[in-house]
Motif scaffolding. Structure first.
Motif, PDB file in Angstrom:
ATOM      1  N   ASP A  31     121.154 -15.026  -2.619  1.00 14.87           N
ATOM      2  CA  ASP A  31     122.276 -15.310  -3.526  1.00 14.87           C
ATOM      3  C   ASP A  31     122.836 -14.000  -4.002  1.00 14.87           C
ATOM      4  OD1 ASP A  31     123.945 -16.999  -5.026  1.00 14.87           O
ATOM      5  OD2 ASP A  31     122.682 -16.822  -6.803  1.00 14.87           O
ATOM      6  N   GLY A  32     123.867 -13.489  -3.387  1.00 15.38           N
ATOM      7  CA  GLY A  32     123.774 -12.405  -2.500  1.00 15.38           C
ATOM      8  C   GLY A  32     125.073 -11.632  -2.515  1.00 15.38           C
ATOM      9  N   TYR A  33     126.282 -12.224  -2.718  1.00 16.76           N
ATOM     10  CA  TYR A  33     127.530 -11.449  -2.702  1.00 16.76           C
ATOM     11  C   TYR A  33     128.102 -11.258  -4.108  1.00 16.76           C
ATOM     12  CZ  TYR A  33     128.441 -10.723   2.252  1.00 16.76           C
ATOM     13  OH  TYR A  33     128.389 -10.280   3.550  1.00 16.76           O
ATOM     14  N   THR A  34     127.822 -12.187  -5.004  1.00 15.06           N
ATOM     15  CA  THR A  34     128.153 -11.994  -6.426  1.00 15.06           C
ATOM     16  C   THR A  34     126.876 -11.705  -7.204  1.00 15.06           C
ATOM     17  OG1 THR A  34     130.142 -13.360  -6.391  1.00 15.06           O
ATOM     18  CG2 THR A  34     129.052 -13.103  -8.506  1.00 15.06           C
ATOM     19  N   ASN A  35     125.890 -12.595  -7.079  1.00 12.94           N
ATOM     20  CA  ASN A  35     124.575 -12.329  -7.656  1.00 12.94           C
ATOM     21  C   ASN A  35     123.787 -11.381  -6.766  1.00 12.94           C
ATOM     22  OD1 ASN A  35     125.133 -14.024  -9.820  1.00 12.94           O
ATOM     23  ND2 ASN A  35     124.169 -15.806  -8.860  1.00 12.94           N
ATOM     24  N   THR A  36     122.627 -10.946  -7.254  1.00 16.64           N
ATOM     25  CA  THR A  36     121.797  -9.989  -6.511  1.00 16.64           C
ATOM     26  C   THR A  36     120.340 -10.443  -6.592  1.00 16.64           C
ATOM     27  OG1 THR A  36     121.712  -8.615  -8.514  1.00 16.64           O
ATOM     28  CG2 THR A  36     123.329  -8.006  -6.828  1.00 16.64           C
ATOM     29  N   ARG A  37     120.047 -11.558  -5.918  1.00 17.61           N
ATOM     30  CA  ARG A  37     118.727 -12.147  -6.079  1.00 17.61           C
ATOM     31  C   ARG A  37     118.428 -13.096  -4.918  1.00 17.61           C
ATOM     32  NH1 ARG A  37     119.684 -17.107 -10.437  1.00 17.61           N
ATOM     33  NH2 ARG A  37     121.271 -18.209  -9.200  1.00 17.61           N
ATOM     34  N   GLY A  73     115.576   0.382  -7.466  1.00 20.95           N
ATOM     35  CA  GLY A  73     114.782  -0.609  -8.181  1.00 20.95           C
ATOM     36  C   GLY A  73     115.375  -2.000  -8.178  1.00 20.95           C
ATOM     37  N   ASP A  74     116.641  -2.106  -7.783  1.00 17.92           N
ATOM     38  CA  ASP A  74     117.325  -3.405  -7.757  1.00 17.92           C
ATOM     39  C   ASP A  74     117.991  -3.617  -6.410  1.00 17.92           C
ATOM     40  OD1 ASP A  74     116.903  -4.197 -10.538  1.00 17.92           O
ATOM     41  OD2 ASP A  74     118.281  -2.570 -11.041  1.00 17.92           O
ATOM     42  N   PHE A  75     118.280  -4.886  -6.102  1.00 18.29           N
ATOM     43  CA  PHE A  75     119.127  -5.204  -4.962  1.00 18.29           C
ATOM     44  C   PHE A  75     120.569  -4.836  -5.291  1.00 18.29           C
ATOM     45  CE2 PHE A  75     116.085  -8.896  -3.929  1.00 18.29           C
ATOM     46  CZ  PHE A  75     115.395  -8.148  -2.990  1.00 18.29           C
ATOM     47  N   GLU A  76     121.289  -4.396  -4.270  1.00  9.16           N
ATOM     48  CA  GLU A  76     122.737  -4.228  -4.389  1.00  9.16           C
ATOM     49  C   GLU A  76     123.429  -5.544  -4.031  1.00  9.16           C
ATOM     50  OE1 GLU A  76     125.095  -1.633  -4.954  1.00  9.16           O
ATOM     51  OE2 GLU A  76     123.414  -0.674  -5.982  1.00  9.16           O
ATOM     52  N   PRO A  77     124.665  -5.753  -4.500  1.00 10.79           N
ATOM     53  CA  PRO A  77     125.427  -6.899  -3.991  1.00 10.79           C
ATOM     54  C   PRO A  77     125.478  -6.864  -2.468  1.00 10.79           C
ATOM     55  CG  PRO A  77     126.558  -5.914  -5.852  1.00 10.79           C
ATOM     56  CD  PRO A  77     125.413  -4.999  -5.519  1.00 10.79           C
ATOM     57  N   THR A 121     125.908  -8.500 -11.771  1.00 14.97           N
ATOM     58  CA  THR A 121     126.618  -9.277 -10.764  1.00 14.97           C
ATOM     59  C   THR A 121     127.933  -8.587 -10.423  1.00 14.97           C
ATOM     60  OG1 THR A 121     127.714 -10.629 -12.454  1.00 14.97           O
ATOM     61  CG2 THR A 121     125.620 -11.439 -11.592  1.00 14.97           C
ATOM     62  N   ARG A 122     128.466  -8.957  -9.265  1.00 13.71           N
ATOM     63  CA  ARG A 122     129.761  -8.402  -8.864  1.00 13.71           C
ATOM     64  C   ARG A 122     130.865  -9.091  -9.652  1.00 13.71           C
ATOM     65  NH1 ARG A 122     131.390  -6.031  -4.143  1.00 13.71           N
ATOM     66  NH2 ARG A 122     129.551  -6.725  -3.007  1.00 13.71           N
ATOM     67  N   GLY A 123     131.784  -8.325 -10.182  1.00 17.00           N
ATOM     68  CA  GLY A 123     132.910  -8.902 -10.894  1.00 17.00           C
ATOM     69  C   GLY A 123     134.053  -9.237  -9.959  1.00 17.00           C
ATOM     70  N   GLU A 162     126.945 -18.475 -13.040  1.00 15.56           N
ATOM     71  CA  GLU A 162     126.442 -18.092 -14.364  1.00 15.56           C
ATOM     72  C   GLU A 162     125.531 -16.874 -14.327  1.00 15.56           C
ATOM     73  OE1 GLU A 162     124.526 -21.538 -15.985  1.00 15.56           O
ATOM     74  OE2 GLU A 162     126.412 -22.415 -16.711  1.00 15.56           O
ATOM     75  N   GLY A 163     125.541 -16.111 -13.239  1.00 20.65           N
ATOM     76  CA  GLY A 163     124.769 -14.880 -13.217  1.00 20.65           C
ATOM     77  C   GLY A 163     123.386 -15.024 -12.612  1.00 20.65           C
ATOM     78  N   ASN A 164     122.662 -13.902 -12.624  1.00 21.20           N
ATOM     79  CA  ASN A 164     121.391 -13.796 -11.914  1.00 21.20           C
ATOM     80  C   ASN A 164     120.256 -14.640 -12.479  1.00 21.20           C
ATOM     81  OD1 ASN A 164     121.748 -12.077  -9.665  1.00 21.20           O
ATOM     82  ND2 ASN A 164     121.927 -10.303 -11.017  1.00 21.20           N
ATOM     83  N   LEU A 165     120.340 -15.049 -13.713  1.00 19.03           N
ATOM     84  CA  LEU A 165     119.238 -15.816 -14.300  1.00 19.03           C
ATOM     85  C   LEU A 165     119.512 -17.311 -14.336  1.00 19.03           C
ATOM     86  CD1 LEU A 165     118.148 -13.459 -17.228  1.00 19.03           C
ATOM     87  CD2 LEU A 165     117.362 -13.523 -14.851  1.00 19.03           C
TER      88      LEU A 165
END
Length: 406
Positions: A215-221, A270-274, A247-249, A190-193
Motif C-alpha cells: 500500500d504503496g503509491y500514497t501510503n508507505t506500508r 529507516g522507512d519505505f519510500e512512496p 504519505t504522498r500528497g 486516511e494515511g499509514n495507520l
C-alpha cells in the motif's frame, strides 16, 4: 450491470513446437558469481499470440496461476487513437487495431483464453469532466482509473489494485470477471495507520489465510487483512516497524516515477519510500517487499507473533531514475529469486539461501529479450519466466528456461 466479458477460448490455434523453436532468441546475460549453477533463458519472440485486431497498452500486472495459465493486466486507456483506431466511431483505420479489455488470460503457449474488465464489472458509477490533471470525477465508481497490480490466488480468483487519482482500492473477481468483494474505497484514504482504507495500492498477495497489500503509491506500508471477512490483521513499514515516512500528497502521476525531488535512493533508510511496489510470499513463510525508490527488497517472515524482519536485499544501489527492485518471483524449487530491475532493464538472479546475486539477463531496448520500463516478473512450474513493461514498453514477454550453466 452490463457484461464486459470477452469470450475467446479456442479462437487461436496452438503454434507447432518446431515453429516455436525457430522463434527463440538469444538473450544478453552475464554470470556474477562463480561456482553456482546459473539458470539460462531464451526469449520467445512469438509469445503471446494476440488476436489480429488487438494491441497491448501498458502492462502493469502479471500472475502465473497454479494451472500455469498466465494472467496479465493491461491499461487500454494508455493507447491513443493512432494506435487503437478501431475503438473510434467511426473507425480511424481500415486495418488494426483496437484496445483489449483490462484482464487477459493466456495458456502457456500464448493462446488467449479469456478477457474482461472495465467499470461495468465493478460497483458504483461516476462522471468525469476535463482531461489529464484537470479531470474531475463525481460519483462512486470503484473500478480504478489506472490499474496497477494483479494477483491470482489458489482458488483462481483475481485481485486488482489501482494507482490513479483516488484509486485507493483493491477489487476481487471470479475468473470470469464477476465482482466478489473489495478492500478500501476509491476517493477515500486516511494515511499509514488506517485499518480500513488504502492509499494507492501497488500489489496484492493472498494465500487463503490473509490478504497482503503493498500500500504503496500514497501510503508507505504493507497491510494484512483476514481472508474470510477482510477484517484488519496487522500493518508494518520498513524493518517491520510502524510506518513513519508519511504519505504522498496529491495524486500520483508517472513523472514522479523518475523524479529525484524526493531524494536519491537510500538502501539503508529507516522507512519505505512512496512506491512500495511489490509484496510477494516466498518459501518458508517469507514475505518479500519491493521498496523500489530505495533500490532494495526487504525480506520478512510471517509467524504467530506477527511479522519479523529478516534481511535487506540491495539491488544496484547507485541506480537513479525509475530505480530498481520492481517485482520478485521464485524458481519452481525455490532455489532462485528473480528480481525485476526497471531502470537497468535486467532480471537479476539471486540464490534464495543467501540472496547473493549470481547473474542476470536482459538489457534496455525494444527487441525481444530487452526491456523498457520492466515492471513485473513471474515464473511457471517449468521454470519459464514472464515479464511485463509499462510506459512505452507496453508488452508481455516469455523467457523459456534452457537449463543451467555450470
Amino acid at each position: 450491470m452490463k457484461s464486459a466479458i470477452l469470450a475467446l477460448a479456442g479462437a487461436l490455434a496452438l503454434m507447432p513446437a518446431a515453429v516455436q523453436a525457430d522463434t527463440l532468441v538469444e538473450v544478453e546475460s552475464a554470470r556474477v558469481k562463480e561456482g553456482v549453477p546459473l539458470p539460462t533463458f531464451k526469449a520467445d519472440a512469438s509469445w503471446p499470440a494476440l488476436p489480429d485486431d488487438l494491441i497491448l497498452g501498458q502492462v502493469p500486472g502479471l500472475a502465473v496461476a497454479k494451472d500455469d495459465t498466465v494472467w496479465v493486466l493491461t491499461r487500454p486507456n494508455s493507447l491513443n487513437p493512432t494506435e487503437a483506431g478501431l475503438d473510434r466511431d467511426p473507425p480511424l483505420t481500415v486495418a488494426c487495431c483496437k484496445s483489449p479489455p483490462h484482464v487477459l488470460q493466456f495458456d502457456r503457449e500464448g493462446t488467449l483464453l479469456r478477457a474482461w474488465g472495465g467499470p461495468e464489472l465493478a460497483p458504483g458509477e461516476s462522471t468525469v469532466t476535463g482531461e489529464g490533471r484537470e479531470a474531475v470525477e463525481e460519483g462512486d465508481e470503484q473500478w480504478p482509473a489506472n490499474v496497477h497490480g494483479l494477483f491470482v490466488d489458489e482458488a483462481g480468483t483475481v485481485w486488482i489494485g489501482g494507482n490513479g487519482g483516488g484509486d485507493h482500492v483493491v477489487l476481487n473477481f471470479t475468473p470470469d470477471g464477476k465482482f466478489i468483494r473489495q478492500i478500501g474505497r476509491r476517493q477515500m484514504t486516511e494515511g499509514n495507520l488506517s485499518e480500513s482504507y488504502l492509499g494507492n495500492p501497488a500489489d496484492i498477495a493472498h494465500d487463503g489465510k490473509s490478504v497482503l497489500v503493498a500500500d504503496g503509491y500514497t501510503n508507505t506500508r504493507v497491510i494484512a487483512f483476514a481472508s474470510e471477512d477482510l477484517s484488519f490483521e496487522q500493518l508494518w513499514g520498513a524493518y517491520g516497524t510502524e510506518p513513519g515516512s508519511g504519505t504522498r500528497g496529491g495524486a500520483f502521476d508517472q513523472s514522479m516515477a523518475t523524479s529525484t525531488a524526493e531524494g536519491a535512493p537510500d538502501p539503508q533508510a529507516g522507512d519505505f519510500e512512496p512506491m512500495v511496489h511489490c509484496v510477494v510470499r516466498g518459501p518458508e513463510n517469507t514475505v518479500y517487499v519491493c521498496d523500489r525508490r530505495n533500490n532494495r527488497v526487504q525480506v520478512f517472515r510471517e509467524g504467530p507473533e506477527g511479522i519479523e524482519f529478516l534481511e535487506n536485499v540491495v539491488i544496484a544501489p547507485e541506480t537513479g531514475g525509475t530505480r530498481t527492485a520492481s517485482d520478485v518471483a521464485f524458481s519452481p524449487d525455490g532455489t532462485y529469486v528473480y528480481v525485476a530491475d526497471m531502470m537497468n532493464g535486467r532480471v537479476w538472479i539471486l540464490t534464495r539461501a543467501d540472496h547473493e546475486i549470481v547473474g542476470w539477463f536482459g538489457r534496455n531496448g525494444r527487441y525481444p529479450g530487452q526491456f523498457i520500463w520492466l515492471h513485473s516478473v513471474d515464473v511457471d512450474s517449468e521454470g519459464n519466466v514472464y515479464t511485463t513493461e509499462v510506459n512505452t514498453g507496453r508488452r508481455v514477454q516469455r523467457f523459456v528456461f534452457q537449463g543451467y550453466e555450470d
